[in-house]
Design an enzyme around this catalytic site. Sequence first.
Site, short mmCIF file in Angstrom:
data_model
loop_
_atom_site.label_atom_id
_atom_site.label_comp_id
_atom_site.label_asym_id
_atom_site.label_seq_id
_atom_site.Cartn_x
_atom_site.Cartn_y
_atom_site.Cartn_z
N ASP A 317 -15.03 16.40 -32.31
CA ASP A 317 -13.67 15.90 -32.49
C ASP A 317 -13.59 15.52 -33.96
OD1 ASP A 317 -11.13 14.84 -32.17
OD2 ASP A 317 -11.75 13.10 -31.03
N HIS A 318 -12.60 14.80 -34.35
CA HIS A 318 -12.56 14.26 -35.71
C HIS A 318 -12.58 12.74 -35.61
CE1 HIS A 318 -10.56 18.27 -36.76
NE2 HIS A 318 -11.73 18.26 -37.37
N ASN A 470 -8.53 13.83 -30.41
CA ASN A 470 -8.06 14.82 -29.42
C ASN A 470 -8.16 16.25 -29.91
OD1 ASN A 470 -7.15 12.40 -28.05
ND2 ASN A 470 -5.46 12.44 -29.50
N HIS A 471 -9.02 16.47 -30.89
CA HIS A 471 -9.28 17.83 -31.37
C HIS A 471 -10.60 18.27 -30.74
CE1 HIS A 471 -6.87 16.34 -35.08
NE2 HIS A 471 -6.08 16.65 -34.07
N LEU A 472 -10.50 18.85 -29.55
CA LEU A 472 -11.68 19.10 -28.72
C LEU A 472 -12.28 20.44 -29.10
CD1 LEU A 472 -9.96 18.00 -25.39
CD2 LEU A 472 -11.11 16.57 -27.11
#
Lengths: 538, 463
Positions: A317-318, A470-472
């Site tokens: 993720d970030h 939420n950057h999966l």
Amino acid sequence: MSENRSADIVVIGSGVAGALVASELAQAGASVLMLEAGPRLERWRIVENYRNLANKDDNQRPYPASTLAPHPEYGPDNNYLVLKGPDASSYSSQYLRVVGGTTWHWAASAWRYLPNDFRMQSVYGVGRDWAIAYDDLEPYYYRAEVELGVSGPNDGTDLGSPRKQAYPMDHLPLSYIDQRFSDVLNVNGYKLVSEPVARNSRPYDTRPTCCGNNNCMPICPIAAMYSGIVHVAKAERAGTQLIANAVVYRLEVDAHDKIVAALYFDANGNSQRVTGQYFVLAANALESVKILLMSSTDKWKNGLANSSDQVGRNLMDHPGTGVTFLANESLWPGRGPMEMTSIVDHRDGPFRRDWAAKKLHLNNQVQTRHATIKALAMGLTGPKLDQEIRYRSAHTVNINSFHDILPDPENRMRLSDQKDALGLPRPEITYQIGDYTKRSAVHTRESYGQIAALFGGTEISFDDHFAPNNHLMGSVIMGRDPRDSVVDHECRTHDHDNLFLATSGVMASASSVNCTLTIAALSLHIADTLKHALGKSA
Amino acid sequence: MSNLNSIAMCTRLRDLAPSLILSVALAGVLGSTQAQTPSNAEQIKRGAYLATAADCAACHTVPKTGQPFAGGYGIDSPLGTIYSSNITPSKNGGIGAYTEAQFERALREGIRADGAHLYPAMPYTSYAKLSDDDVQALYTYFMQGVPAVDGIAQKTALPFPFNLRFTMAGWNLLFLDHSRFKPEPAQSAAWNRGAYLVGALEHCSACHTPRNVLMAEQEGSPFAGGQLGAWYAPNLTSDPVSGLGGWSEPEIVQYLRTGQLAGRAQAAGPMAEAVQDSLQFLTDDDLKAIATYLKTVPAIHLANETQAPYTFGAAANDEVLLRGTAPISDSTIPLNPAELFSANCASCHQSKGLGTQDQYYPSLAHNTALGHANPSNLVAVILHGVNRTVDGHTVFMPGFGADSLVTSLSDDEIAALSNYTLQRFGNPAAHVSTADVAMVRDGGPQPLLGRVSAWLRRIADFW
């Protein structure tokens, strides 16, 4: 739906990735069947839900989870994701299982990755290399920008990702706070740039210009911001058959390792079966893993596409940190979209051998709500309360960040023993953020302090907890070697030559920017591969 | 014939060929220059202006992608698609071989060089009024000022009986007035110029005069307002309630030049095209002349209108009543129309419906789209939106029809939304049914001729 239970292409998932593939293939004349686990929601209903919502920061709540296909909810927490590990709370992710997918709510940041993001191991000796290079993806990046409608700085600003064409639209004029930040930071050694965004700065693709409602998350009320639902509509108008409330729970594989069918539960909980020539799994990085793992057979004991044992691993993720302070001048955040500019000094460089790249971004969300909560907590009433709300609304500055993270096989998703309403396992996630990222966050904190000082900041409040963004990524990782990766350069699984994965899960490095444009570019690449395979190339 | 009529209505704004009227008006205004022989360059320049005033490109150029005047633009009509012809000076594809007399005959009588009749999508009944000077200037422009494009544009092939072009001869006998524009000596030069512009070049009556059963303009009701497919072209007479009696001349000029007059009206649909492609390029003097003339058009009052359409409405305040009552929902059925308004309209037009301060997003109160007894334009705007570019600035509202990428609203939803906005911001006596929305979605009321033609085709098939 019984009359068409077979198609050239079966797409599972109707977010930006699946919808782009479906739209492209249907327009090329292929028969396309798209299965979406969640329900259809009308834009106007989402807008009304948002307006009726007390907690305006809850981006998931306006999208009520369906009983049969739940997605994570946090207000209150439905515990859909089973989170474990030292940094479990940093993966309490948000995504939507509805027709159109999670880009119903996003900031619309439409960055390209940097060339070095694709070759982290070769250049910096950390992480992994992709099986595709930036130059290979460049034409698809541009097509994605045209499809999504990206506006960006056409003024010569170098964002590090070489481009052959101008952005389809010029960027929007900066808000007052973004302009002030640009003026102050850029003469003090920082590089603050206008972000490329999938948001209209002029009428584009029959959608209107942004008029600054300032609630891109959880919903753009006028569709000036791109959402996957745009290509769902295009796909359906081109003949794609979309079945909502179709919860895929198994892919069937034959003796030749080809995928032959997808099994799903319909809205009544009855099992249905569809067949196809090619299958595109586009159910996001976690739900796609779930389907692959649930499809295990005697031969594929660890699940489909998983001879490498990498399905579900390398979660990324970030990880984000933030700072909030009061500036010594009125900056009036809240005019225009929620985010317009980023600080990009540390997206690339030799430092990446030792610590994570990052991007810092200024929050342009209107601050009245937080200002009011704070002013009430101070016990103020009457004119003093009004005055305090006004002051804080005008002076509050909030900056957040995305940090890179390395793919680590121990950061993984498994099938939980806990089940959902259909008896399907929930995703169980184990997550730990390593020193590579933490070292960078220390440096980020110093930058926050320096920036606050440039604006005479008071009440400086650092948020050091790594927030999920939420950057999966990484869960079905791309690579050249079938022994340690799941898909090849075409996003085709090494194990099943008619199964493609259209998801950010294939991404082999996290970089420091939002992953949606890269998902879109990869999806268009998949679409071209499939058009060629079906003899439907133009 | 019904083909012709419907086509004329559908395409009127697109291919208002009638630069004729303009030239007549010019004749009046430019009396002193008339006697001189203009240079060729001046003739071409004047012809170009006349072609703009007549909006020839609206039909004869495919929007955005087409080469100027190369034709091939398909105009949908209830009778079938009519394709505009190539009017560039190409000798093989266009009208390069036309003599001036042949050009004049096509323009004024709707008859091609080969003798075939044009469909009255070409507004030759208006162009019949053009002055000889203007016809000549247009001819010079099209022969010498327009690049030739080879290639014959797609041919029109309407179904029986509309494929019988000779039937137009009978229609022309009934409805084509061959007389030229005649200046009224008692009126000012500006008035005469305006009458010429309105009557011949801009062919305003093509839309704004109601049509009879054979789809010709009704003789007794000039400018009383007409239905143009999905759109209503309002009454332009000097009646203070139904027409332009309450508009000042500068207001009319501003509206014609920009398509927008705050607190009054905004151009959408075919009128937006007329402003965008033609009216915005007219000189101030010509626009003033049009206003001068329109203010004198004999008043025709519509019995069902008792209050000027732009005087209705006030701020709404339902937003506060909506909040805090409804739970989070996944229902696709609205609780009430106020919810539909808030979610679909208020983000731009604002919760009170009064638009933004600069009126880029216009007020819905005091807005003719909601004030006419005929609410077609309200429904058409919701379905098709607004897209108007004037002086480089685009005004855009998305449509909410079936092809919308914003939101597709159903007939029921649009009817509910229309009635809510009519009650709050517009003419409360107007009402929109679900069937009305379906009809507008389908292109508006079908003229009698179109309905009869369906019978004729059935009979023909039977034979």
